[in-house]
Design a protein around this motif. Structure first.
Motif, PDB file in Angstrom:
ATOM      1  N   ILE B  39      -7.445   1.102   0.806  1.00  0.00           N
ATOM      2  CA  ILE B  39      -5.993   0.115   0.002  1.00  0.00           C
ATOM      3  C   ILE B  39      -5.315   1.361  -0.242  1.00  0.00           C
ATOM      4  CG2 ILE B  39      -6.599  -0.742  -2.714  1.00  0.00           C
ATOM      5  CD1 ILE B  39      -8.752  -1.929  -1.371  1.00  0.00           C
ATOM      6  N   PHE B  40      -6.178   2.648  -0.404  1.00  0.00           N
ATOM      7  CA  PHE B  40      -4.572   3.279  -0.415  1.00  0.00           C
ATOM      8  C   PHE B  40      -3.244   3.610   0.826  1.00  0.00           C
ATOM      9  CE2 PHE B  40      -3.045   7.827   0.762  1.00  0.00           C
ATOM     10  CZ  PHE B  40      -2.602   8.239  -0.308  1.00  0.00           C
ATOM     11  N   ALA B  41      -4.627   2.459   1.457  1.00  0.00           N
ATOM     12  CA  ALA B  41      -3.171   2.856   2.960  1.00  0.00           C
ATOM     13  C   ALA B  41      -2.231   1.364   2.566  1.00  0.00           C
ATOM     14  CB  ALA B  41      -3.973   2.906   4.379  1.00  0.00           C
ATOM     15  N   GLY B  42      -2.662   0.653   2.161  1.00  0.00           N
ATOM     16  CA  GLY B  42      -2.213  -1.080   2.376  1.00  0.00           C
ATOM     17  C   GLY B  42      -1.876  -1.365   0.743  1.00  0.00           C
ATOM     18  N   PHE B  43      -2.025  -0.004   0.099  1.00  0.00           N
ATOM     19  CA  PHE B  43      -1.298  -0.612  -1.326  1.00  0.00           C
ATOM     20  C   PHE B  43      -0.101   0.519  -1.004  1.00  0.00           C
ATOM     21  CE2 PHE B  43      -3.581  -2.732  -4.840  1.00  0.00           C
ATOM     22  CZ  PHE B  43      -4.081  -3.553  -3.565  1.00  0.00           C
ATOM     23  N   LEU B  44      -0.060   1.833  -0.810  1.00  0.00           N
ATOM     24  CA  LEU B  44       1.261   2.601  -0.901  1.00  0.00           C
ATOM     25  C   LEU B  44       2.035   1.301  -0.096  1.00  0.00           C
ATOM     26  CD1 LEU B  44       0.875   5.099  -2.482  1.00  0.00           C
ATOM     27  CD2 LEU B  44       0.921   6.026  -0.123  1.00  0.00           C
ATOM     28  N   PHE B  45       1.711   1.362   1.485  1.00  0.00           N
ATOM     29  CA  PHE B  45       2.291   0.890   2.162  1.00  0.00           C
ATOM     30  C   PHE B  45       2.989  -1.070   1.884  1.00  0.00           C
ATOM     31  CE2 PHE B  45       2.612  -3.339   4.706  1.00  0.00           C
ATOM     32  CZ  PHE B  45       4.521  -2.355   5.558  1.00  0.00           C
ATOM     33  N   LEU B  46       1.915  -2.283   1.492  1.00  0.00           N
ATOM     34  CA  LEU B  46       2.629  -3.053   0.437  1.00  0.00           C
ATOM     35  C   LEU B  46       3.703  -2.327  -1.032  1.00  0.00           C
ATOM     36  CD1 LEU B  46      -0.262  -5.438   0.859  1.00  0.00           C
ATOM     37  CD2 LEU B  46       1.457  -5.300   2.024  1.00  0.00           C
TER      38      LEU B  46
END
Lengths: 110, 254
Positions: B39-46
């Motif tokens: 989620i760190f990867a996903g949310f940072l990106f989104l």
């Protein structure tokens, strides 16, 4: 921007209110002090599997099978996630592997 | 993961109970964090994408920061940006939000039991119950010696922080991002697929999972990407209600 600052604040407040209603409503209707109806308890047990299925489809809702890349990158990426996960059962590996496969496909192949 | 846990335990009973509470919270944090890495990867990106999006619409960085902090429902925030650009219509904003976020009702019903007894943290757990926090908190195998309330609290809090941080970075530095991130958003899809498999392997019967998947696909084909959620939810609710008797006999293993 056509809205005044106050109108913007009201609009954002409405979105916050709407979101919080959908999150808090079940907890307000079925407070933890009182026994939850059997039917709702049943739903609480069976809904998660169904709603996680719904979420998977929700993520893929903008994929078009008839145009563009025909959903092939999504299919291959998803298959990579499933296979990796059945093989190694390592959450991070499955997610990272599938995402890399997908990114390579959409950036370099399609 | 961390081997200096022992060194935290000191003498004196007073310090010990204090330390116990602290080490209990710390243990919950350490077991929650790995679950949030995707989620760190996903949310940072989104979040960055959202910040850039708001920037491109002419909003200053304070908008994505405040909205990501207060709304904390990804897709809805993109829609909310469009509300801000249109004519002032608060009722329309309210009803569209209720429609888009109706799926949270199902999360709430599923979490009635799990959030019970979490004390004051419960309000925040409900406030931050986004798709990702819900699915991790529902499915994660929390070790027996870890406090479940604190575990779920940290999953929710970390996800919230990632999202606000992403939106802030996007809003402030949006115009400088050059690295080719196309396709990175698939990380969220991959996360839900993994959670779906985990849930699948936990249960003996798969009626519910198949119902959710099948009816969502059918509804997507019938109603299209922007309107399929509510019909899908109603259909799922209907079918699961009809299946109640046979399913309860087959006892649902969760």
């Amino acid at each position: 921007m056509t809205m005044t600052m106050t109108q913007q604040m009201i609009t954002i407040a409405m979105v916050v209110l709407g979101t919080m209603l959908t999150r808090f409503l079940p907890f307000m209707i079925f407070p933890s002090g009182k026994p939850t109806p059997k039917y709702v308890q049943y739903l609480g047990k069976v809904l998660p599997s169904a709603v996680i299925g719904l979420l998977v489809i929700y993520c893929l809702k903008d994929v078009s099978l008839l145009s563009g890349s025909h959903g092939i990158p999504e299919l291959v990426g998803a298959a990579a996630v499933v296979l990796l996960h059945l093989w190694k059962k390592n959450m991070l590996l499955s997610i990272a592997g599938g995402t890399v496969v997908y990114m390579v496909l959409v950036q370099l192949v399609f | 993961m961390n081997k200096n846990k022992e060194s935290l335990h000191l003498s004196s009973p007073a310090i010990n109970t204090h330390m116990n509470k602290r080490s209990q919270i710390w243990a919950a944090f350490r077991s929650a964090f790995p679950y949030t890495i995707p989620i760190f990867a996903g949310f940072l990106f989104l979040g960055i994408a959202y910040g850039i999006f708001m920037h491109s619409l002419g909003f200053s960085a304070i908008y994505p920061i405040i909205m990501s902090f207060m709304i904390f429902a990804g897709s809805m925030e993109f829609v909310a940006a469009n509300f801000l650009l249109g004519a002032f219509n608060p009722m329309n904003a309210l009803f569209l939000t209720l429609m888009v976020n109706a799926r949270h009702l199902f999360y709430g019903i599923s979490m009635l039991d799990k959030y019970r007894g979490t004390g004051k943290k419960k309000l925040y757990l409900i406030f931050g119950m986004c798709d990702e926090s819900f699915s991790i908190n529902y499915t994660a195998n929390v070790p027996a010696n870890v406090d479940k309330g604190w575990f779920m609290f940290f999953v929710t809090l970390l996800n919230h922080l990632y999202w606000v941080a992403g939106a802030a970075i996007g809003g402030i530095f949006g115009s400088y991002v050059k690295f080719n991130t196309e396709g990175l958003d698939f990380v969220m899809t991959a996360l839900f697929i993994v959670i779906f498999i985990e849930q699948w392997m936990k249960e003996k019967k798969h009626y519910s999972a198949l119902t959710g998947l099948g009816l969502s696909v059918a509804s997507l084909i019938l109603f299209g990407g922007n309107q399929f959620i509510i019909p899908a939810m109603l259909a799922i609710l209907g079918v699961l209600t009809v299946l109640r008797k046979p399913l309860e006999k087959a006892e649902v293993s969760v």
